[in-house]
Write a protein that holds these residues in place. Structure first.
Motif, PDB file in Angstrom:
ATOM      1  N   VAL A  68     -23.065  -7.357  96.741  1.00  0.00           N
ATOM      2  CA  VAL A  68     -22.470  -7.532  95.414  1.00  0.00           C
ATOM      3  C   VAL A  68     -21.469  -6.397  95.197  1.00  0.00           C
ATOM      4  O   VAL A  68     -21.836  -5.228  95.189  1.00  0.00           O
ATOM      5  CB  VAL A  68     -23.549  -7.499  94.313  1.00  0.00           C
ATOM      6  CG1 VAL A  68     -22.896  -7.666  92.932  1.00  0.00           C
ATOM      7  CG2 VAL A  68     -24.590  -8.587  94.546  1.00  0.00           C
ATOM      8  N   PRO A  69     -20.163  -6.723  95.064  1.00  0.00           N
ATOM      9  CA  PRO A  69     -19.607  -8.076  95.139  1.00  0.00           C
ATOM     10  C   PRO A  69     -19.424  -8.523  96.592  1.00  0.00           C
ATOM     11  O   PRO A  69     -19.205  -7.692  97.482  1.00  0.00           O
ATOM     12  CB  PRO A  69     -18.243  -7.928  94.460  1.00  0.00           C
ATOM     13  CG  PRO A  69     -17.847  -6.510  94.732  1.00  0.00           C
ATOM     14  CD  PRO A  69     -19.126  -5.713  94.731  1.00  0.00           C
ATOM     15  N   ALA A  70     -19.497  -9.823  96.806  1.00  0.00           N
ATOM     16  CA  ALA A  70     -19.371 -10.363  98.159  1.00  0.00           C
ATOM     17  C   ALA A  70     -17.950 -10.261  98.690  1.00  0.00           C
ATOM     18  O   ALA A  70     -17.725 -10.329  99.899  1.00  0.00           O
ATOM     19  CB  ALA A  70     -19.835 -11.821  98.179  1.00  0.00           C
ATOM     20  N   ASP A  71     -16.978 -10.116  97.796  1.00  0.00           N
ATOM     21  CA  ASP A  71     -15.576 -10.036  98.218  1.00  0.00           C
ATOM     22  C   ASP A  71     -15.081  -8.590  98.229  1.00  0.00           C
ATOM     23  O   ASP A  71     -13.901  -8.326  98.026  1.00  0.00           O
ATOM     24  CB  ASP A  71     -14.694 -10.889  97.300  1.00  0.00           C
ATOM     25  CG  ASP A  71     -14.794 -10.453  95.833  1.00  0.00           C
ATOM     26  OD1 ASP A  71     -15.665  -9.617  95.512  1.00  0.00           O
ATOM     27  OD2 ASP A  71     -13.994 -10.956  95.017  1.00  0.00           O
ATOM     28  N   GLY A  72     -15.996  -7.648  98.479  1.00  0.00           N
ATOM     29  CA  GLY A  72     -15.611  -6.247  98.505  1.00  0.00           C
ATOM     30  C   GLY A  72     -14.960  -5.849  99.814  1.00  0.00           C
ATOM     31  O   GLY A  72     -14.545  -6.687 100.626  1.00  0.00           O
ATOM     32  N   THR A  73     -14.889  -4.540 100.056  1.00  0.00           N
ATOM     33  CA  THR A  73     -14.197  -4.008 101.226  1.00  0.00           C
ATOM     34  C   THR A  73     -14.930  -4.322 102.517  1.00  0.00           C
ATOM     35  O   THR A  73     -14.309  -4.588 103.549  1.00  0.00           O
ATOM     36  CB  THR A  73     -14.041  -2.481 101.082  1.00  0.00           C
ATOM     37  OG1 THR A  73     -13.294  -2.205  99.891  1.00  0.00           O
ATOM     38  CG2 THR A  73     -13.327  -1.893 102.290  1.00  0.00           C
ATOM     39  N   PHE A  74     -16.282  -4.337 102.474  1.00  0.00           N
ATOM     40  CA  PHE A  74     -17.055  -4.445 103.704  1.00  0.00           C
ATOM     41  C   PHE A  74     -17.552  -5.868 103.951  1.00  0.00           C
ATOM     42  O   PHE A  74     -17.374  -6.767 103.120  1.00  0.00           O
ATOM     43  CB  PHE A  74     -18.234  -3.474 103.645  1.00  0.00           C
ATOM     44  CG  PHE A  74     -17.810  -2.029 103.588  1.00  0.00           C
ATOM     45  CD1 PHE A  74     -17.397  -1.374 104.732  1.00  0.00           C
ATOM     46  CD2 PHE A  74     -17.802  -1.339 102.384  1.00  0.00           C
ATOM     47  CE1 PHE A  74     -16.997  -0.050 104.696  1.00  0.00           C
ATOM     48  CE2 PHE A  74     -17.399  -0.024 102.331  1.00  0.00           C
ATOM     49  CZ  PHE A  74     -16.992   0.633 103.484  1.00  0.00           C
ATOM     50  N   PHE A  75     -18.180  -6.042 105.089  1.00  0.00           N
ATOM     51  CA  PHE A  75     -18.722  -7.338 105.488  1.00  0.00           C
ATOM     52  C   PHE A  75     -19.590  -7.903 104.357  1.00  0.00           C
ATOM     53  O   PHE A  75     -20.376  -7.173 103.758  1.00  0.00           O
ATOM     54  CB  PHE A  75     -19.557  -7.152 106.760  1.00  0.00           C
ATOM     55  CG  PHE A  75     -19.853  -8.427 107.488  1.00  0.00           C
ATOM     56  CD1 PHE A  75     -18.870  -9.055 108.249  1.00  0.00           C
ATOM     57  CD2 PHE A  75     -21.114  -9.007 107.431  1.00  0.00           C
ATOM     58  CE1 PHE A  75     -19.139 -10.224 108.935  1.00  0.00           C
ATOM     59  CE2 PHE A  75     -21.399 -10.169 108.115  1.00  0.00           C
ATOM     60  CZ  PHE A  75     -20.404 -10.790 108.866  1.00  0.00           C
ATOM     61  N   PRO A  76     -19.466  -9.202 104.034  1.00  0.00           N
ATOM     62  CA  PRO A  76     -20.075  -9.742 102.808  1.00  0.00           C
ATOM     63  C   PRO A  76     -21.592  -9.858 102.820  1.00  0.00           C
ATOM     64  O   PRO A  76     -22.201 -10.001 101.763  1.00  0.00           O
ATOM     65  CB  PRO A  76     -19.422 -11.119 102.677  1.00  0.00           C
ATOM     66  CG  PRO A  76     -19.027 -11.482 104.074  1.00  0.00           C
ATOM     67  CD  PRO A  76     -18.634 -10.211 104.725  1.00  0.00           C
ATOM     68  N   THR A  77     -22.237  -9.819 103.990  1.00  0.00           N
ATOM     69  CA  THR A  77     -23.691  -9.921 104.031  1.00  0.00           C
ATOM     70  C   THR A  77     -24.274  -8.748 104.819  1.00  0.00           C
ATOM     71  O   THR A  77     -23.562  -8.041 105.541  1.00  0.00           O
ATOM     72  CB  THR A  77     -24.163 -11.233 104.679  1.00  0.00           C
ATOM     73  OG1 THR A  77     -23.729 -11.276 106.050  1.00  0.00           O
ATOM     74  CG2 THR A  77     -23.611 -12.437 103.927  1.00  0.00           C
ATOM     75  N   GLN A  78     -25.572  -8.554 104.669  1.00  0.00           N
ATOM     76  CA  GLN A  78     -26.235  -7.447 105.345  1.00  0.00           C
ATOM     77  C   GLN A  78     -27.678  -7.837 105.659  1.00  0.00           C
ATOM     78  O   GLN A  78     -28.219  -8.790 105.110  1.00  0.00           O
ATOM     79  CB  GLN A  78     -26.222  -6.202 104.457  1.00  0.00           C
ATOM     80  CG  GLN A  78     -26.956  -6.406 103.141  1.00  0.00           C
ATOM     81  CD  GLN A  78     -26.791  -5.249 102.190  1.00  0.00           C
ATOM     82  OE1 GLN A  78     -26.675  -4.112 102.618  1.00  0.00           O
ATOM     83  NE2 GLN A  78     -26.772  -5.531 100.903  1.00  0.00           N
ATOM     84  N   THR A  79     -28.288  -7.084 106.559  1.00  0.00           N
ATOM     85  CA  THR A  79     -29.709  -7.226 106.857  1.00  0.00           C
ATOM     86  C   THR A  79     -30.460  -6.098 106.155  1.00  0.00           C
ATOM     87  O   THR A  79     -30.031  -4.942 106.202  1.00  0.00           O
ATOM     88  CB  THR A  79     -29.959  -7.159 108.367  1.00  0.00           C
ATOM     89  OG1 THR A  79     -29.377  -8.310 108.990  1.00  0.00           O
ATOM     90  CG2 THR A  79     -31.452  -7.137 108.678  1.00  0.00           C
TER      91      THR A  79
END
Length: 335
Positions: A85-96
């Motif tokens: 959050v936000p998914a459209d930020g600088t980094f990869f949109p998902t994480q583990t």
């Protein structure tokens, strides 16, 4: 600024050999039924680092993570593809992330030490550890419920044009944040406005007791801030105010204060990352309480939150413009 297992440093060797650097972030909360630990790895690439970060997930997977405390051992479950959050930020949109289930009989306990253990997936060369003492939830003593009839209770009535003090028992915590909330409705649209967090509070005066912490909202601050934030919706404003005398579970839940207590390590981490604390070289000190066989940054800490509700005086209702209250008679109801 040093903790038992932590420290701050601003030293950076720009000519150092490449090395594995892990970033660990986890804040335990006994009020939650699930706890999460996030672990990622730093990277060094040739070319555009931002573009690389946007296209690659830096989460570290297949780790063995456990949490031990209060006579219990929790084993973490790996959860993949969690949206950022936000998914459209600088980094990869998902994480583990890694999840501990702490509901029911497995709930975390206050004033209790917990140890985090992180192990590598195969050869075990990666070993990271950290501890935290989960603070007791701070008991709010002002405002507080008052007796009204039999076993029924009523709320303290806030005079928002005056200064309003929130006081609480500190318990075992080191730092505190205070927030204020008002839930209301305008033309059928429900909304909530908030003030804060106020903090991070670590030193107190004028609280009536050394065992207490407190924060005082200035004269009219709650009134003007609530009103200015409410004006995004058109009048009339209403809020749930009845019943005024009932069993605590049946009283309206419209106005409340939250006090969040933080442990020693999380407090130090928040202070180290406060924009006010930058050295003469404009370098922010890096604080961590995590140690082990690899270089690591981040924090493993804990927090606990208490909530106390209140009501509004007739003058406060009038000045706030809620529930159609007219000017209260025989009073000097003005700021």
């Amino acid at each position: 600024m040093l903790g038992l297992y932590g420290g701050c440093s601003t030293e950076v060797d720009i000519n150092a050999d490449p090395q594995d650097i892990y970033a660990v972030y986890g804040i335990l909360d006994p009020g939650d039924s699930v706890q999460y630990i996030r672990i990622s790895q730093a990277f060094l690439v040739e070319g555009d680092a931002l573009e690389y970060a946007k296209e690659n997930d830096q989460s570290v997977k297949e780790l063995r993570i456990s949490l031990e405390g209060n006579g219990k051992v929790y084993e973490a479950t790996e959860v993949a593809d969690v949206s950022k959050v936000p998914a459209d930020g600088t980094f990869f949109p998902t994480q583990t992330v890694y999840r501990f289930d702490t509901k029911g009989d497995d709930a975390l306990a206050g004033d209790t030490e917990y140890q985090l253990s992180i192990r590598g997936p195969q050869d075990g060369t990666l070993q990271l550890t950290a501890t935290t003492v989960v603070p007791e939830a701070p008991r709010v003593v002002q405002p507080r419920l008052r007796a009204c009839a039999g076993t029924a209770k009523t709320y303290s009535l806030l005079e928002l044009r005056q200064a309003t003090q929130v006081a609480f028992q500190k318990g075992t915590a080191v730092g505190f944040e205070v927030r204020a909330f008002l839930a209301y409705e305008a033309n059928g649209v429900k909304d909530t406005v908030s003030i804060g967090p106020i903090g991070l509070l670590t030193e107190f005066a004028g609280c009536g007791s050394d065992s207490r912490g407190c924060y005082t909202f200035g004269r009219g601050d709650l009134l003007t801030t609530f009103r200015s934030k409410m004006e995004q919706l058109s009048e009339p404003y209403t809020y749930e105010a009845e019943p005024t005398c009932a069993q605590p579970e049946d009283l309206p839940k419209s106005i409340w204060f939250e006090v969040t207590a933080t442990d020693e390590f999380f407090t130090n981490y928040l202070l180290a990352n406060d924009p006010k604390f930058i050295d003469f070289n404009t370098v922010r000190p890096e604080y961590t309480n995590i140690s082990g066989t690899a270089k690591v940054v981040g924090i493993f800490g804990s927090r606990a939150t208490s909530r106390e509700y209140a009501g509004l005086s007739e003058c406060s209702k009038y000045l706030l413009g809620v529930n159609g209250v007219v000017t209260p008679p025989n009073t000097n109801c003005q700021l």
